[in-house]
Scaffold this motif. Structure first.
Motif: not given
Length: 232
Positions: A59-64, A143-146
Protein backbone atom coordinates in the motif's frame (compact mmCIF):
# COMPACT_ATOMS: atom_id res chain seq x y z
CA UNK A 1 28.70 1.44 89.84
CA UNK A 2 30.51 4.75 89.29
CA UNK A 3 30.67 6.86 86.12
CA UNK A 4 34.13 7.80 84.81
CA UNK A 5 35.37 9.27 81.51
CA UNK A 6 38.10 7.33 79.74
CA UNK A 7 40.34 8.53 76.95
CA UNK A 8 40.12 7.09 73.46
CA UNK A 9 42.59 4.40 72.52
CA UNK A 10 45.29 5.47 70.11
CA UNK A 11 44.42 2.67 67.72
CA UNK A 12 40.92 4.13 67.29
CA UNK A 13 42.02 7.73 66.82
CA UNK A 14 42.54 9.47 63.49
CA UNK A 15 44.65 12.53 62.87
CA UNK A 16 43.30 15.86 61.74
CA UNK A 17 42.51 15.55 58.00
CA UNK A 18 43.95 17.90 55.43
CA UNK A 19 40.57 18.60 53.80
CA UNK A 20 37.40 19.81 55.43
CA UNK A 21 34.26 17.70 55.35
CA UNK A 22 32.70 19.98 52.75
CA UNK A 23 35.74 19.75 50.47
CA UNK A 24 35.71 15.96 50.80
CA UNK A 25 32.01 15.88 49.90
CA UNK A 26 32.65 17.96 46.79
CA UNK A 27 35.43 15.60 45.72
CA UNK A 28 33.13 12.62 46.18
CA UNK A 29 30.46 14.15 43.95
CA UNK A 30 32.96 15.23 41.27
CA UNK A 31 34.75 11.88 41.30
CA UNK A 32 31.52 9.94 40.89
CA UNK A 33 30.40 12.22 38.07
CA UNK A 34 33.65 11.58 36.18
CA UNK A 35 33.30 7.86 36.87
CA UNK A 36 29.81 7.98 35.38
CA UNK A 37 31.14 9.59 32.21
CA UNK A 38 33.72 6.80 31.89
CA UNK A 39 30.99 4.21 32.40
CA UNK A 40 28.93 5.82 29.65
CA UNK A 41 31.84 5.63 27.21
CA UNK A 42 32.48 2.00 28.19
CA UNK A 43 28.81 1.16 27.71
CA UNK A 44 28.74 2.74 24.24
CA UNK A 45 31.66 0.50 23.28
CA UNK A 46 30.27 -2.72 24.80
CA UNK A 47 26.52 -2.48 24.14
CA UNK A 48 25.57 -4.28 20.90
CA UNK A 49 23.49 -2.45 18.29
CA UNK A 50 20.06 -3.64 17.24
CA UNK A 51 19.46 -4.63 13.62
CA UNK A 52 16.38 -2.90 12.28
CA UNK A 53 14.50 -3.49 9.05
CA UNK A 54 12.51 -0.84 7.22
CA UNK A 55 10.11 -2.18 4.60
CA UNK A 56 7.69 -0.78 2.07
CA UNK A 57 4.26 -2.37 2.02
CA UNK A 58 2.15 -2.91 -1.09
CA UNK A 59 0.00 0.00 0.00
CA UNK A 60 3.03 2.30 -0.03
CA UNK A 61 3.41 2.57 3.75
CA UNK A 62 6.80 2.42 5.44
CA UNK A 63 7.05 0.11 8.42
CA UNK A 64 9.87 -0.81 10.74
CA UNK A 65 10.58 -3.96 12.71
CA UNK A 66 13.29 -6.13 14.20
CA UNK A 67 14.97 -9.10 12.60
CA UNK A 68 14.48 -12.35 14.55
CA UNK A 69 15.25 -11.88 18.25
CA UNK A 70 17.10 -8.61 17.76
CA UNK A 71 14.54 -6.87 19.96
CA UNK A 72 16.04 -8.70 22.96
CA UNK A 73 19.16 -6.59 22.53
CA UNK A 74 17.17 -3.55 23.64
CA UNK A 75 16.82 -5.17 27.06
CA UNK A 76 20.47 -6.23 27.01
CA UNK A 77 21.68 -2.67 26.47
CA UNK A 78 19.59 -1.30 29.35
CA UNK A 79 20.60 -4.20 31.61
CA UNK A 80 24.28 -3.59 30.83
CA UNK A 81 23.94 0.07 31.80
CA UNK A 82 22.19 -0.85 35.07
CA UNK A 83 24.86 -3.46 35.86
CA UNK A 84 27.74 -1.06 35.30
CA UNK A 85 26.11 1.59 37.48
CA UNK A 86 25.48 -1.03 40.17
CA UNK A 87 29.20 -1.87 40.24
CA UNK A 88 30.09 1.82 40.47
CA UNK A 89 27.62 2.35 43.33
CA UNK A 90 28.93 -0.56 45.42
CA UNK A 91 32.58 0.29 44.77
CA UNK A 92 32.04 3.97 45.56
CA UNK A 93 30.22 3.20 48.82
CA UNK A 94 33.05 0.98 50.04
CA UNK A 95 35.68 3.52 48.96
CA UNK A 96 33.91 6.40 50.71
CA UNK A 97 33.60 4.31 53.87
CA UNK A 98 37.34 3.63 53.79
CA UNK A 99 37.92 7.41 53.77
CA UNK A 100 37.71 7.24 57.54
CA UNK A 101 38.10 10.85 58.73
CA UNK A 102 35.05 11.93 56.71
CA UNK A 103 32.55 9.26 57.72
CA UNK A 104 29.13 10.54 58.63
CA UNK A 105 25.90 12.02 57.26
CA UNK A 106 27.65 14.48 54.95
CA UNK A 107 29.60 11.65 53.32
CA UNK A 108 26.54 9.52 52.66
CA UNK A 109 24.70 12.57 51.32
CA UNK A 110 27.55 13.32 48.93
CA UNK A 111 27.64 9.64 47.98
CA UNK A 112 23.94 9.64 47.09
CA UNK A 113 24.16 12.87 45.11
CA UNK A 114 27.29 11.64 43.37
CA UNK A 115 25.59 8.36 42.43
CA UNK A 116 22.71 10.32 40.90
CA UNK A 117 25.19 12.48 38.98
CA UNK A 118 27.09 9.37 37.87
CA UNK A 119 23.92 7.79 36.53
CA UNK A 120 22.97 10.96 34.67
CA UNK A 121 26.47 11.33 33.21
CA UNK A 122 26.62 7.66 32.18
CA UNK A 123 23.25 7.81 30.48
CA UNK A 124 24.00 11.10 28.74
CA UNK A 125 27.48 10.18 27.53
CA UNK A 126 26.44 6.65 26.56
CA UNK A 127 23.40 7.73 24.59
CA UNK A 128 25.33 10.51 22.88
CA UNK A 129 28.22 8.28 21.83
CA UNK A 130 25.88 5.52 20.67
CA UNK A 131 23.87 7.94 18.56
CA UNK A 132 27.08 9.39 17.11
CA UNK A 133 28.33 5.89 16.32
CA UNK A 134 25.17 4.43 14.77
CA UNK A 135 23.31 7.54 13.72
CA UNK A 136 19.62 8.38 13.98
CA UNK A 137 17.05 6.21 12.23
CA UNK A 138 14.91 8.23 9.84
CA UNK A 139 12.20 5.98 8.44
CA UNK A 140 11.01 8.59 5.96
CA UNK A 141 14.52 8.97 4.48
CA UNK A 142 15.26 5.25 4.19
CA UNK A 143 16.38 4.28 0.64
CA UNK A 144 13.48 1.97 -0.21
CA UNK A 145 11.41 1.83 -3.40
CA UNK A 146 9.02 -0.52 -5.17
CA UNK A 147 12.08 -2.19 -6.68
CA UNK A 148 13.85 -2.48 -3.33
CA UNK A 149 11.28 -2.82 -0.60
CA UNK A 150 13.55 -3.82 2.32
CA UNK A 151 16.36 -1.87 3.94
CA UNK A 152 18.48 -3.08 6.87
CA UNK A 153 20.10 -0.71 9.32
CA UNK A 154 21.61 -0.82 12.80
CA UNK A 155 19.91 1.06 15.61
CA UNK A 156 21.72 2.42 18.67
CA UNK A 157 21.17 0.36 21.85
CA UNK A 158 18.79 1.58 24.53
CA UNK A 159 19.99 2.99 27.86
CA UNK A 160 16.61 2.65 29.63
CA UNK A 161 14.18 -0.22 29.98
CA UNK A 162 11.37 2.03 28.77
CA UNK A 163 10.51 5.57 27.78
CA UNK A 164 8.03 6.43 30.54
CA UNK A 165 9.13 9.05 33.12
CA UNK A 166 8.80 6.53 35.95
CA UNK A 167 11.13 4.01 34.27
CA UNK A 168 13.69 6.70 33.50
CA UNK A 169 13.57 8.05 37.07
CA UNK A 170 13.90 4.56 38.55
CA UNK A 171 16.95 3.81 36.41
CA UNK A 172 18.69 6.98 37.59
CA UNK A 173 17.71 6.73 41.28
CA UNK A 174 18.59 3.02 41.64
CA UNK A 175 22.42 3.52 41.89
CA UNK A 176 21.96 6.13 44.63
CA UNK A 177 19.78 3.74 46.63
CA UNK A 178 22.29 0.91 46.25
CA UNK A 179 25.19 3.14 47.35
CA UNK A 180 23.29 4.39 50.42
CA UNK A 181 22.30 0.82 51.36
CA UNK A 182 25.88 -0.46 51.17
CA UNK A 183 27.11 2.51 53.23
CA UNK A 184 24.42 1.83 55.83
CA UNK A 185 25.58 -1.77 56.12
CA UNK A 186 29.11 -0.52 56.76
CA UNK A 187 27.78 1.82 59.46
CA UNK A 188 26.07 -1.08 61.20
CA UNK A 189 29.39 -2.89 61.40
CA UNK A 190 31.15 0.05 63.12
CA UNK A 191 32.05 -0.37 66.79
CA UNK A 192 32.19 3.34 67.63
CA UNK A 193 29.34 5.81 67.83
CA UNK A 194 31.39 8.42 65.95
CA UNK A 195 32.28 5.81 63.26
CA UNK A 196 35.96 6.56 63.86
CA UNK A 197 35.67 9.87 62.01
CA UNK A 198 37.16 13.26 62.81
CA UNK A 199 36.72 14.86 65.30
CA UNK A 200 36.65 11.92 67.71
CA UNK A 201 34.00 11.93 70.40
CA UNK A 202 34.79 11.02 73.97
CA UNK A 203 32.41 8.37 75.27
CA UNK A 204 31.75 7.88 78.96
CA UNK A 205 32.03 4.29 80.15
CA UNK A 206 30.58 2.64 83.23
CA UNK A 207 33.24 1.00 85.40
CA UNK A 208 32.73 -1.04 88.54
CA UNK A 209 34.42 0.06 91.82
CA UNK A 210 37.50 -1.87 92.91
CA UNK A 211 36.98 -4.62 95.42
CA UNK A 212 39.16 -4.97 98.52
CA UNK A 213 41.19 -8.17 98.76
CA UNK A 214 40.82 -8.53 102.54
CA UNK A 215 37.32 -7.60 103.52
CA UNK A 216 36.82 -6.86 107.23
CA UNK A 217 34.69 -9.39 109.06
CA UNK A 218 31.23 -8.31 109.91
CA UNK A 219 30.03 -8.36 113.46
CA UNK A 220 27.59 -11.06 114.44
CA UNK A 221 24.46 -9.67 115.92
CA UNK A 222 22.86 -11.77 118.66
CA UNK A 223 19.29 -12.67 117.96
CA UNK A 224 16.78 -10.86 120.17
CA UNK A 225 15.69 -12.69 123.31
CA UNK A 226 12.26 -14.18 123.50
CA UNK A 227 9.81 -11.89 125.16
CA UNK A 228 8.90 -12.85 128.73
CA UNK A 229 5.54 -14.47 129.15
CA UNK A 230 2.82 -12.21 130.39
CA UNK A 231 2.29 -12.13 134.17
CA UNK A 232 -0.79 -13.71 135.60
Amino acid sequence: MSLSSTSLERSDQVGRPRLSHRQAAIRIVVGLTLAGAVVGALWAWLAPPVQLVIALTRGGDRIRGYVGDESDLLFLGAFLMAGLLFVVAVTAAVAVWQWRPYRGPLAVGALSIGALAAAGAAVGVGAGLARWRYGVIDVAAAPISPERRVFYVHQAPAVFFGHSPLQIAASIVLPAGVAALVYAMCVLSAKRDDLGAWPPIEVAHMVAPERTTDPSPTAVVDPPADPSPPSR
